[in-house]
Design a protein around this motif. Structure first.
Motif, PDB file in Angstrom:
ATOM      1  N   ASN A 104       8.655  59.459  53.966  1.00 36.24           N
ATOM      2  CA  ASN A 104       7.264  59.306  54.244  1.00 36.24           C
ATOM      3  C   ASN A 104       6.239  58.427  53.379  1.00 36.24           C
ATOM      4  OD1 ASN A 104       7.560  60.717  56.669  1.00 36.24           O
ATOM      5  ND2 ASN A 104       6.991  62.513  55.797  1.00 36.24           N
ATOM      6  N   ALA A 105       5.542  57.844  53.698  1.00 35.87           N
ATOM      7  CA  ALA A 105       4.287  56.961  52.837  1.00 35.87           C
ATOM      8  C   ALA A 105       3.558  58.128  52.292  1.00 35.87           C
ATOM      9  CB  ALA A 105       3.547  55.994  53.788  1.00 35.87           C
ATOM     10  N   PHE A 106       2.872  57.408  51.182  1.00 37.13           N
ATOM     11  CA  PHE A 106       1.939  58.296  50.509  1.00 37.13           C
ATOM     12  C   PHE A 106       0.588  58.635  50.971  1.00 37.13           C
ATOM     13  CE2 PHE A 106       0.551  53.992  49.131  1.00 37.13           C
ATOM     14  CZ  PHE A 106      -0.717  54.319  49.074  1.00 37.13           C
TER      15      PHE A 106
ATOM     16  N   ALA B 218       6.566  60.377  49.500  1.00 40.59           N
ATOM     17  CA  ALA B 218       6.293  59.472  48.720  1.00 40.59           C
ATOM     18  C   ALA B 218       5.859  60.279  47.233  1.00 40.59           C
ATOM     19  CB  ALA B 218       5.340  58.396  49.268  1.00 40.59           C
TER      20      ALA B 218
ATOM     21  N   THR C  63      15.559  58.421  46.124  1.00 42.84           N
ATOM     22  CA  THR C  63      16.247  58.348  47.162  1.00 42.84           C
ATOM     23  C   THR C  63      17.551  57.964  47.208  1.00 42.84           C
ATOM     24  OG1 THR C  63      15.200  56.266  47.252  1.00 42.84           O
ATOM     25  CG2 THR C  63      13.830  57.902  48.628  1.00 42.84           C
TER      26      THR C  63
ATOM     27  N   GLY D 231       6.401  53.459  55.914  1.00 38.18           N
ATOM     28  CA  GLY D 231       5.981  53.090  54.737  1.00 38.18           C
ATOM     29  C   GLY D 231       5.818  51.355  54.689  1.00 38.18           C
TER      30      GLY D 231
ATOM     31  N   ARG E  26       8.773  46.065  53.639  1.00 39.07           N
ATOM     32  CA  ARG E  26       9.709  45.648  52.778  1.00 39.07           C
ATOM     33  C   ARG E  26      10.636  46.846  52.625  1.00 39.07           C
ATOM     34  NH1 ARG E  26       8.912  47.259  48.114  1.00 39.07           N
ATOM     35  NH2 ARG E  26       7.002  47.687  48.334  1.00 39.07           N
ATOM     36  N   THR E  27      10.334  48.005  52.233  1.00 40.90           N
ATOM     37  CA  THR E  27      11.229  49.064  52.333  1.00 40.90           C
ATOM     38  C   THR E  27      11.989  49.179  53.822  1.00 40.90           C
ATOM     39  OG1 THR E  27       9.877  50.100  51.046  1.00 40.90           O
ATOM     40  CG2 THR E  27      11.603  51.603  51.725  1.00 40.90           C
TER      41      THR E  27
ATOM     42  N   LEU F  61      15.971  49.425  54.598  1.00 41.62           N
ATOM     43  CA  LEU F  61      16.619  50.465  55.269  1.00 41.62           C
ATOM     44  C   LEU F  61      17.651  50.080  56.362  1.00 41.62           C
ATOM     45  CD1 LEU F  61      14.150  53.546  55.129  1.00 41.62           C
ATOM     46  CD2 LEU F  61      16.013  52.775  53.233  1.00 41.62           C
TER      47      LEU F  61
ATOM     48  N   GLU G  21       8.248  52.933  61.143  1.00 38.70           N
ATOM     49  CA  GLU G  21       6.830  52.787  61.017  1.00 38.70           C
ATOM     50  C   GLU G  21       6.234  52.281  60.046  1.00 38.70           C
ATOM     51  OE1 GLU G  21       4.940  53.501  63.688  1.00 38.70           O
ATOM     52  OE2 GLU G  21       6.441  54.679  64.756  1.00 38.70           O
ATOM     53  N   ALA G  22       5.982  50.620  60.070  1.00 37.34           N
ATOM     54  CA  ALA G  22       5.652  49.893  58.656  1.00 37.34           C
ATOM     55  C   ALA G  22       4.390  49.427  58.806  1.00 37.34           C
ATOM     56  CB  ALA G  22       6.631  48.708  58.627  1.00 37.34           C
TER      57      ALA G  22
ATOM     58  N   SER H 280       1.038  46.906  58.788  1.00 34.17           N
ATOM     59  CA  SER H 280       0.578  45.663  59.904  1.00 34.17           C
ATOM     60  C   SER H 280      -0.659  45.160  59.789  1.00 34.17           C
ATOM     61  CB  SER H 280       1.043  46.313  61.237  1.00 34.17           C
ATOM     62  OG  SER H 280      -0.132  47.227  61.918  1.00 34.17           O
TER      63      SER H 280
ATOM     64  N   CYS I 247      -2.421  52.775  57.893  1.00 31.15           N
ATOM     65  CA  CYS I 247      -1.562  51.510  58.252  1.00 31.15           C
ATOM     66  C   CYS I 247      -2.393  50.924  59.409  1.00 31.15           C
ATOM     67  CB  CYS I 247      -0.129  52.316  58.706  1.00 31.15           C
ATOM     68  SG  CYS I 247      -0.426  53.538  59.691  1.00 31.15           S
TER      69      CYS I 247
ATOM     70  N   LEU J 270       0.364  47.546  64.770  1.00 34.72           N
ATOM     71  CA  LEU J 270       0.305  49.077  65.369  1.00 34.72           C
ATOM     72  C   LEU J 270      -0.836  49.170  66.359  1.00 34.72           C
ATOM     73  CD1 LEU J 270       0.777  50.682  61.936  1.00 34.72           C
ATOM     74  CD2 LEU J 270       2.309  50.824  63.721  1.00 34.72           C
TER      75      LEU J 270
HETATM   76  P1  NAP Z   1       6.741  52.315  50.307  1.00 32.71           P
HETATM   77  O1  NAP Z   1       6.798  51.981  48.927  1.00 32.71           O
HETATM   78  O2  NAP Z   1       7.405  51.687  51.515  1.00 32.71           O
HETATM   79  O3  NAP Z   1       7.545  53.944  50.528  1.00 32.71           O
HETATM   80  C1  NAP Z   1       7.676  54.651  51.435  1.00 32.71           C
HETATM   81  C2  NAP Z   1       8.584  55.715  51.509  1.00 32.71           C
HETATM   82  O4  NAP Z   1       9.990  55.020  51.127  1.00 32.71           O
HETATM   83  C3  NAP Z   1       8.315  56.481  49.984  1.00 32.71           C
HETATM   84  O5  NAP Z   1       8.917  58.086  50.417  1.00 32.71           O
HETATM   85  C4  NAP Z   1       9.708  55.896  49.191  1.00 32.71           C
HETATM   86  O6  NAP Z   1       9.928  56.782  48.253  1.00 32.71           O
HETATM   87  C5  NAP Z   1      10.564  55.428  50.131  1.00 32.71           C
HETATM   88  N1  NAP Z   1      11.612  54.505  49.622  1.00 32.71           N
HETATM   89  C6  NAP Z   1      11.256  53.356  49.017  1.00 32.71           C
HETATM   90  N2  NAP Z   1      12.495  52.881  48.706  1.00 32.71           N
HETATM   91  C7  NAP Z   1      13.409  53.500  49.512  1.00 32.71           C
HETATM   92  C8  NAP Z   1      14.904  53.237  49.591  1.00 32.71           C
HETATM   93  N3  NAP Z   1      15.547  52.233  49.046  1.00 32.71           N
HETATM   94  N4  NAP Z   1      15.587  54.067  50.428  1.00 32.71           N
HETATM   95  C9  NAP Z   1      14.959  55.101  50.740  1.00 32.71           C
HETATM   96  N5  NAP Z   1      13.543  55.435  50.841  1.00 32.71           N
HETATM   97  C10 NAP Z   1      12.859  54.419  50.189  1.00 32.71           C
HETATM   98  O7  NAP Z   1       5.402  52.558  51.285  1.00 32.71           O
HETATM   99  P2  NAP Z   1       4.067  53.318  50.277  1.00 32.71           P
HETATM  100  O8  NAP Z   1       3.523  52.518  49.266  1.00 32.71           O
HETATM  101  O9  NAP Z   1       4.426  54.837  50.258  1.00 32.71           O
HETATM  102  O10 NAP Z   1       3.206  53.335  51.751  1.00 32.71           O
HETATM  103  C11 NAP Z   1       2.237  52.385  52.029  1.00 32.71           C
HETATM  104  C12 NAP Z   1       2.794  51.445  53.153  1.00 32.71           C
HETATM  105  O11 NAP Z   1       3.299  52.020  54.295  1.00 32.71           O
HETATM  106  C13 NAP Z   1       1.765  50.512  53.757  1.00 32.71           C
HETATM  107  O12 NAP Z   1       2.463  49.244  53.864  1.00 32.71           O
HETATM  108  C14 NAP Z   1       1.546  51.000  54.946  1.00 32.71           C
HETATM  109  O13 NAP Z   1       1.150  50.059  55.806  1.00 32.71           O
HETATM  110  C15 NAP Z   1       2.668  51.743  55.572  1.00 32.71           C
HETATM  111  N6  NAP Z   1       2.444  52.842  56.320  1.00 32.71           N
HETATM  112  C16 NAP Z   1       2.612  52.796  57.558  1.00 32.71           C
HETATM  113  C17 NAP Z   1       2.412  53.842  58.452  1.00 32.71           C
HETATM  114  C18 NAP Z   1       2.910  53.665  59.879  1.00 32.71           C
HETATM  115  O14 NAP Z   1       2.574  54.703  60.675  1.00 32.71           O
HETATM  116  N7  NAP Z   1       3.416  52.630  60.675  1.00 32.71           N
HETATM  117  C19 NAP Z   1       1.590  54.973  58.065  1.00 32.71           C
HETATM  118  C20 NAP Z   1       1.484  54.757  56.973  1.00 32.71           C
HETATM  119  C21 NAP Z   1       1.749  54.022  55.851  1.00 32.71           C
HETATM  120  P3  NAP Z   1      10.227  56.317  46.859  1.00 32.71           P
HETATM  121  O15 NAP Z   1       8.893  55.483  46.178  1.00 32.71           O
HETATM  122  O16 NAP Z   1      10.558  57.608  46.089  1.00 32.71           O
HETATM  123  O17 NAP Z   1      11.442  55.483  46.758  1.00 32.71           O
END
Ligand code: NAP
Length: 685
Positions: free
Chosen positions: A161-163, A189, A221, A238, A241-242, A246, A262-263, A265, A301, A432
């Motif tokens: 999950n995202a933060f 997160a 992770t 998240g 990029r992440t 995956l 769900e990334a 947008s 997001c 989205l």
């Molecule tokens: P993030 O940096 O991509 O991290 C998201 C999750 O992925 C965290 O739990 C992170 O944990 C984990 N993660 C990172 N690298 C990983 C890997 N190599 N393997 C497995 N897990 C990994 O995103 P964020 O900064 O938390 O959230 C902000 C982003 O999320 C924004 O771009 C936003 O648009 C997007 N978002 C999208 C939605 C949607 O529903 N589409 C909803 C909310 C947010 P660690 O940091 O511990 O690695």
């Protein structure tokens, strides 16, 4: 959380026990004050033990329950969490979220649990499989059929999950996931993991879920996806990029693990060319952009990153949005009058500032200073506060279609035609949510049809729906959430869709008897049972799928047809005027009303005395297949198709297959009769 020395260290919830990580962890800080709130481990839990517990204990326990029983758990859990929401709100404030932000996360999350519970009881059967459509005939003789059905996968669902939504983000996946029969491992997160940890403690303390249905992984992770195998699912939320990282993991590429992404947008809101500053839609647009920029400090997001407006209105729009932003008080989320809290961390603020710098390559700042802001109720130096920033895109700017500033930032850009507005929207490469603010139906049609291929959800906002509209950025449990392209290509929620999405669809082939045995629903062509007792005399305890009654026949007379026409007032010429009816290409003379045929059929099958059949609550799939003329004989065969006891009532639903035939044996009408039948008869005291 336990205290490891001075620092409270977040714990894993593994196999029903809280496990303290071996390392000291890293500090997680209050977004507004910089104080340490908790520590987050940089090691992973015993992933083998965690996935094994989910597979061997959680999965079997969940899958032993019917959808209705799983739905009952979700509703009970929603109620329990609602009673403890205050604890979550207290922690939510520390993430920089205002009380209103927290409500979307906490009460919004709990609402998704209730919504999933309703899906379970209203849209899913009291069974462990779901039938997908009617049987498909595969042979001319009717002895070989196909039936699609969904069954639970015997895997594990891992939420990454995202933060930004530490409660909603868990619960919007938990409801559909548990309904689908998948035990959950939640990996939050780090930034806001202390809120998720408290949530999982509340769930665990409630004792409501079967053992192993929910576990928590608060750590690195490393190795997480490697611990998964065929049948498992990763629900990732998240950054793009992440998400991309995956997708290329061996477990996904060749290991049979499914991945939902769900990334991020670059969502847009388009102001229609018809809207003037005097229209109500003008204010709706301005308010929409400002709300999306400032709610959760823009860390959402679905937030509006691109405001697409008619070129001739651009100056006025920028002025109106800026004037409204100027009324946004930034500060400590608990301080009086504060509308926008802090970003989640100083690091996040740095990331957003860097994104603004990139946007400035082709856009100019029209409102706000990315580097400084007046702060209420907190120390501006210690908290991750930032001013809302409105940019105005320059001619041909490309960065606003590429860079996601995950904070209180939006860019205004202009169009000269509806086609150009659609082209600009599409340059986000998949979003989205999009919104169209217009009161002109033609503009709405053209924009929505242009936007739909690039968006998971599109809102048309105007004066008529504004009062009830949930707004641009709010994902709803009854509608799908997700989007194509950059947004990840995933799909969540959407009522029953979000559950079926997590199950396996299979096409089962066999004879009608075998399809009936497998599905529990009587299938045309399979054996019927007539034991001499009228099925209307049988309670639910005695009734069996396949129980049948074949009625005697009845002749339909011209008097019957005339009487029915006069009595009901349905004097349509095909039932009353022989001359005119003869000209009708389908009938060639007077025919009985379809409703007369159905009514006469009821007269043929009903057993009139008081008994276990309590009521008829409708018919499904009624079709009139062959015209019935005066002098035709009709008969009906009624067969129990499906029996669904209601958990909290002393009756259940019985669906009957009804086939009305003429003297040649040709079906003249087919339909399902829906009745309520007592569980026992005479009723127990
Ligand atoms: P993030 O940096 O991509 O991290 C998201 C999750 O992925 C965290 O739990 C992170 O944990 C984990 N993660 C990172 N690298 C990983 C890997 N190599 N393997 C497995 N897990 C990994 O995103 P964020 O900064 O938390 O959230 C902000 C982003 O999320 C924004 O771009 C936003 O648009 C997007 N978002 C999208 C939605 C949607 O529903 N589409 C909803 C909310 C947010 P660690 O940091 O511990 O690695």
């Amino acid at each position: 959380m336990t205290s490891a020395g001075k620092t409270p260290l977040l714990e894993h919830y593994l196999a029903g026990r809280w496990v303290t990580p071996a390392d000291e962890g890293v500090p997680l800080r209050d977004a507004s004050t910089g104080e340490e709130v908790a520590r987050f481990s940089q090691t992973a839990p015993d992933l083998g033990a965690m996935t094994r517990h989910a597979r061997e204990v959680g999965g079997p326990a969940l899958r032993a329950l019917t959808f209705h029983e799983r739905a009952g758990l979700l509703k009970a859990l929603g109620k329990h969490l609602g009673e403890h929401a205050a604890e979550l709100h207290e922690l939510s404030l520390r993430t920089g979220a205002t009380r209103a932000d927290g409500t979307g996360d906490i009460e919004g999350g709990i609402a998704t649990l209730f919504a999933a519970g309703s899906v379970g009881t209203r849209e899913l059967p009291d069974d462990t499989i779901v039938l997908d459509g009617p049987p498909v005939p595969l042979g001319k003789g009717g002895t070989f059929l196909g039936q699609h059905l969904f069954s639970a996968r015997d895997g594990v669902m891992v939420q990454v999950n995202a933060f930004n939504f530490p409660v909603w983000g868990v619960l919007e996946k938990l409801g559909p996931g548990l309904l689908a029969g998948l035990p959950q491992i939640v990996k939050p997160a780090p930034q806001t993991a202390y809120v998720t940890e408290r949530l999982v403690r509340l769930v665990a303390d409630s004792g409501l879920l079967p053992a192993g249905a929910l576990q928590l992984h608060v750590g690195s992770t490393d190795g997480l996806l490697g611990a998964l195998t065929v049948g498992d699912h990763v629900a990732f939320t998240g950054s793009a990029r992440t998400g991309a990282l995956l997708r290329t993991h061996d477990a996904v590429v060749g290991g049979g693990v499914t991945l939902g992404v769900e990334a991020d947008s670059l969502n847009c809101s388009i102001l229609g060319p018809d809207v003037t500053p005097d229209d109500p839609e003008w204010d709706l647009f301005v308010k929409g952009v400002v709300t999306e920029m400032t709610y959760k400090a823009g860390q959402k997001c679905t937030a509006i990153r691109r405001a697409i407006v008619p070129a001739r209105r651009a100056d006025e729009v920028v002025e109106a949005i800026s004037a409204r932003l100027a009324r946004t008080t930034v500060g400590h989320p608990a301080a009086d009058g504060v509308r926008m809290g802090a970003l989640v961390s100083l690091e996040q603020r740095d990331t957003v500032r860097a994104a603004v710098e990139r946007l400035r390559a082709s856009s100019r700042v029209a409102y706000g200073d990315p580097a400084s802001v007046e702060v209420t109720g907190a120390d501006a130096e210690r908290g991750a506060f930032m001013s809302p920033v409105l940019l105005r895109a320059g001619e041909g700017a490309s960065e606003p279609h590429d860079v996601e500033p995950f904070g209180p930032v939006s860019t205004v850009m202009t169009y000269s035609s509806v086609e150009e507005a659609v082209e600009l929207a599409a340059r986000g490469r998949g979003s989205l949510a999009g919104s169209v603010v217009t009161h002109d139906p033609v503009v709405a049609r053209d924009l929505v049809r242009g936007l739909a291929p690039h968006h998971g959800r599109v809102l048309v906002l105007d004066r008529d729906d504004a009062g009830e509209s949930t707004g641009h950025g709010v994902p709803l449990p009854t509608l799908v959430h997700g989007g194509p392209g950059r947004a990840g290509g995933g799909e969540e929620m959407g009522g029953v869709r979000g559950v079926l999405h997590l199950m396996q669809r299979s096409a089962v082939q066999g004879s009608p008897d075998m399809i009936t045995a497998v599905t529990g629903r009587w299938t045309t062509g399979s054996r019927r049972r007539d034991d001499g007792t009228h099925p209307f005399r049988k309670s639910l305890a005695e009734l069996r799928v396949g129980d049948t009654i074949a009625s005697g026949s009845r002749r339909v007379s011209l008097e019957d047809i005339e009487h029915f026409a006069e009595f009901t007032g349905d004097t349509f010429y095909a039932h009353t005027d022989e001359e005119a009816a003869r000209q009708n290409p389908l009938f060639g003379g007077i025919v009985a009303h379809g409703y007369l045929v159905v009514s006469l059929a009821a007269g043929l099958f009903v057993q009139p005395d008081p008994g276990p059949v309590l009521a008829n609550f409708g018919v499904d799939s009624l079709r009139f297949l062959t015209p019935v003329k005066a002098g035709d004989d009709i008969a009906v065969t009624l067969t129990v198709k499906q029996i669904t006891p209601r958990a909290r009532a002393d009756y259940g639903e019985v669906r009957w297959d009804a086939v009305v035939t003429n003297a040649d044996g040709a079906p003249v009408a087919t339909y399902d009769v829906l009745t309520l039948v007592a569980k026992t008869w005479p009723p127990a005291d």
